[in-house]
Design an enzyme around this catalytic site. Structure first.
Site, short mmCIF file in Angstrom:
data_model
loop_
_atom_site.label_atom_id
_atom_site.label_comp_id
_atom_site.label_asym_id
_atom_site.label_seq_id
_atom_site.Cartn_x
_atom_site.Cartn_y
_atom_site.Cartn_z
N ASP A 25 1.02 -1.16 0.12
CA ASP A 25 0.21 0.10 -0.01
C ASP A 25 0.89 1.24 0.05
OD1 ASP A 25 0.81 -0.18 2.68
OD2 ASP A 25 -1.18 0.22 3.44
N SER A 26 2.18 0.94 0.04
CA SER A 26 3.16 2.40 -0.27
C SER A 26 2.84 2.71 -1.53
CB SER A 26 4.46 1.75 0.13
OG SER A 26 5.00 0.68 -0.93
N ASP A 64 -0.93 -6.46 -0.57
CA ASP A 64 -0.91 -5.61 0.90
C ASP A 64 -2.80 -4.98 0.79
OD1 ASP A 64 0.07 -4.76 3.00
OD2 ASP A 64 1.03 -3.09 1.93
N LYS A 94 -1.03 -9.59 2.34
CA LYS A 94 -0.24 -9.29 3.78
C LYS A 94 -1.39 -8.35 4.52
CE LYS A 94 3.04 -5.81 3.68
NZ LYS A 94 2.73 -4.81 4.46
N GLU A 96 -1.23 -5.37 7.70
CA GLU A 96 -0.43 -4.97 8.96
C GLU A 96 -0.88 -5.54 10.32
OE1 GLU A 96 0.28 -0.58 8.86
OE2 GLU A 96 1.10 -1.11 6.89
N GLU A 163 9.24 -4.57 10.38
CA GLU A 163 9.96 -3.37 9.84
C GLU A 163 10.36 -2.42 11.00
OE1 GLU A 163 7.05 -1.54 7.25
OE2 GLU A 163 7.94 0.53 7.31
#
Ligand code: KIV
Length: 253
Positions: A25-26, A64, A94, A96, A163
């Site tokens: 999502d970056s 993501d 993925k 978070e 991270e």
């Protein structure tokens, strides 16, 4: 693992033998012009995941899940994750992660949606952190990360991104788990590494201190755009070989 958001990048990763293309999502900060990842929608993610999945064969494509597309209620979370596999061709998602994603990871895994967990700095919590600070620097916080890593492995996660955590914590988590850890700003002891593609190739204007630029793509693109502008302004482009005249057309002027 590297991030990829589009077809040409995905092709490059596959040719280089990168194991995993993470459609992070970056994409929000890197490509879509948002200040954080929070505004990224599930439809925007789907479009980028589809582009990457359509142009790769060997590379595992991980989608993501964006902010609030999971974790609010289970049915919506699972439908959004399932869409990435069913409609867009991803091989895994993925999330978070935190205490709230343990049972979701279990449900998704049982339903056949492989889950990559993500602990340490989770950028979707930027408003809670008030920025992007290093995580796991205090003993109790480090223990929570280790416990959550174990809980997600137990729930069925097939790998874990760590991270922006101390490298000794990443080493301990890696040693404690059977599943592979993939580090970003987490030192050399993880099983794998990931960087944001634009940071790694030197396309980003700014990169975090834990990243490294392995090229100067921004400089190269800037030089190409400058020469194009110059060539058009000086009428050196297009030259004869870039155009054709059609015989038999009437002159209008
Ligand atoms: O969104 C992303 O690109 C990520 C990686 C930096 C791990 O989550």
């Amino acid at each position: 693992m590297l991030t990829a958001y589009d077809a040409p990048t995905a092709t490059l990763l596959e040719e280089a033998g990168v194991d995993i293309a993470l459609v992070g999502d970056s994409v929000g900060n890197v490509t879509l012009g948002y200040e954080t990842t929070l505004p990224v929608t599930i439809d925007e993610m789907a479009s980028h995941v589809g582009a990457v999945a359509r142009t790769t064969e060997e590379t595992l494509v991980v989608a993501d899940l964006p902010f609030l597309s999971y974790g609010v209620d289970d049915a919506t979370s699972i439908n959004n994750a399932g869409r990435m596999l069913k409609e867009e061709g991803a091989g895994a998602v993925k999330l978070e992660s935190g205490p709230h994603t343990v049972s979701l990871t279990k449900q998704m895994t049982e339903l056949g949606i492989p889950v990559m967990a993500h602990l340490g700095l989770t950028p979707q919590h930027v408003n809670r952190y008030g920025g992007y600070p290093r995580q796991g620097t205090e003993q109790d916080e480090a223990e929570k990360i280790l416990d959550l890593a174990r809980a997600h492995e137990e729930a069925g996660a097939f790998s874990l991104v760590l991270e922006h955590v101390p490298s000794n914590l990443a080493a301990d988590v890696t040693a404690a788990l059977e599943i592979p850890t993939i580090g970003i700003g987490a030192g050399p002891h993880c099983d794998g590494q990931v960087l944001v593609f634009n940071d790694a190739v030197g396309l980003s204007e700014w990169t975090p201190s834990f990243s490294k630029q392995f090229g100067d793509v921004r400089g190269e693109m800037q030089r190409a755009v400058d020469s194009y502008v110059e060539a058009v302004a000086s009428e050196a482009f297009p030259a004869d070989e870039h155009a054709h005249e059609e015989g038999g057309l009437e002159d209008f002027y």
